[in-house]
Design a protein around this motif. Structure first.
Motif: not given
Length: 510
Positions: A100-108, A149-153
């Motif tokens: 979707p347009q509004r991203r759905e990642l777990a930012m933490g 891959v270790d960066r926080t989202a």
């Protein structure tokens, strides 16, 4: 109506059967028809653009395909087999993925954790973190995505967040990938990265549904275009057989002309004066004067200084240095109430997070900034409807049913509600941040007319935009910013669009 083809060539030139076929799909909400017998074919190795005005039925159609909504009628076939009662889980199992347009990642969480979300490799009850990182790195590398891959989202750019979501869906087995406005609010460089990823996925045989309001982008990336209008399919054809003007006519049902009108000359007196506004490296020594009845645009790459101006002028953040004067009076900075009391009206570019309250009704949002309603926690429903009705008409807000939650409206109607909410409070100065973000061509023309009318009333308008076309259409003057600093200032009549773009990019016009 142009029917869809029974087969289409893949990127390699070979004909392939449709991976997904929709026939006669209907869907209504509360008696209002959102889809009226829509057909659609999706083929492997093809980018299929889905176009239409806000409210045309695009979102409803893809949500039916993704299992978010159940169709009322019609059929959906995957690999030639009819599918009944699609759910989100079933759609994913069949290889239909929705970004979707509004991203759905777990930012933490980390990039690796997001890519493998719900499928972390374990040994007993212990997560095998080395395997998590290795599998996520392989998923990203397989799509040519270079993100640690270790960066926080939460530290990723919007473009990088999109890429991580795409990698997650492809790793889950997505063969049909639905992308809703994947380049909205991105810089030209980031948008190019997303389009390059889309072409790579197409070449690997993924069927891609691409929703975008950017007609030039669609013509550049799409193999096939389907146009919906008022819930009905009006045209579906190879992109090579369409041009931009014909596409707009199909979407709107008429020609849309957005020309620069004749406005009264700005007054000699200053409405807004900003001197030396500074906030870290994002905004450095920004100075501008806007006369009453004048529109001054601040143009720069998405995410540059103009994106921080909303926080500073609205009082959400306190600048490190600088002064702001409205109508000759200094406005205390760093306090929202002081900015409002000083006559500043700041309209955010993020209507979902900062501009509207999605769960409240259309009318409640329209009237929210009114003194009379802002001071009263309770009000009669009839009085609210009576006061809001003329504003709906003035700002061209259309709802399928009564007084729905504002979050259920199309993007264009939400944006008109947001503008109406603030423009009816008699502003002296109005700051507009990307006022046509995520709206269709017809809504864009309507909003441009509203901004013209605002300046004609003698309001000083400061417009922050990343669109050179919008700046050329609306502004009397333009200030170009780069890396937080002003690099040029021009009267709009003294510069061409190509020269303006070249200045914003730091190069020379081609």
């Amino acid at each position: 109506m142009t029917p869809t083809n029974p087969a289409a060539p893949t990127a390699t030139g070979a004909a392939a059967p449709a991976v997904l076929r929709v026939r006669g799909v209907t869907k209504s909400f509360g008696g209002a028809a959102a889809l009226k017998g829509v057909d659609l074919d999706l083929f492997p190795g093809e980018v299929h653009a889905l176009m239409g005005m806000n409210g045309a039925g695009k979102s409803t159609l893809v949500q039916v395909l993704a299992g978010v909504h159940q169709a009322d009628g019609g059929t959906v076939e995957v690999d030639g087999r009819p599918q009944s009662a699609l759910s989100v889980r079933k759609a994913r199992r069949l290889g239909i993925s929705f970004v979707p347009q509004r991203r759905e990642l777990a930012m933490g969480l980390t990039v690796a954790e997001n890519v493998l979300l719900g499928d972390l490799p374990t040994r007993g009850r212990t997560v095998r973190w080395k395997a998590v990182r290795a599998e996520a790195a392989a998923a990203l590398a397989g799509l040519g995505i270079d993100i640690a891959v270790d960066r926080t989202a939460g530290t990723l750019t919007v473009a990088e967040q999109t890429m991580v979501e795409v990698a997650r869906e492809v790793r889950r087995g997505g063969r049909v990938l639905i992308l809703d406005e994947p380049t909205a609010c991105l810089s030209a460089k980031d948008a190019h990265r997303i389009r390059a990823l889309v072409r790579r996925l197409r070449d690997e045989g993924v069927a891609i549904v691409y929703i975008s309001h950017y007609i030039d982008e669609v013509m550049a990336v799409a193999d096939r275009v389907t146009v919906l209008r008022d819930g009905t399919l009006v045209r579906s054809a190879p992109a090579a057989e369409m041009d931009a003007a014909a596409l707009v006519r199909s979407m709107v049902g008429r020609d849309v002309v957005s020309t620069r009108p004749g406005r009264p000359a700005p007054k000699d007196e200053s409405g807004l004066t900003i001197r030396g506004l500074t906030h870290g490296r994002a905004v450095q020594d920004f100075t501008v004067q806007v006369r009453k009845g004048e529109i001054v645009a601040v143009l720069g790459p998405a995410g540059d200084a103009q994106s921080r101006l909303f926080d500073l002028l609205s009082g959400r953040r306190r600048p490190d240095a600088g002064e702001v004067h409205v109508d000759g009076r200094r406005v205390p900075l760093g306090r929202v109430r002081a900015s409002l009391a000083g006559g500043l009206r700041c309209v955010t570019g993020d209507r979902r997070a900062l501009g509207l309250v999605a769960g409240l009704s259309l009318d409640e949002n329209l009237m929210m900034a009114s003194d009379r309603f802002a001071r009263r926690r309770l009000h009669r429903r009839g009085e609210l409807a009576r006061r809001a009705a003329p504003l709906r008409d003035d700002y061209g807000v259309v709802a399928l049913t009564g007084n729905p939650p504002v979050g259920s409206l199309s993007g264009g109607n939400q944006q008109k509600v947001l503008l109406g909410k603030w423009l009816e409070t008699d502003p002296v100065v109005c700051f507009l941040e990307d006022p046509t973000n995520g709206v269709d061509v017809a809504a864009m023309a309507d909003i441009h007319t509203l901004v013209d009318d605002l300046a004609s009333r003698g309001v000083a308008v400061l417009l922050a935009s990343s669109s050179a076309e919008e700046v050329m259409r609306l502004a009397d003057r333009v200030v170009v910013v780069s890396a937080g600093r002003t690099v040029a200032e021009h009267d709009i009549d003294a510069i061409t669009r190509d020269e303006l773009v070249a200045t914003a990019l730091g190069g020379q016009p081609q």
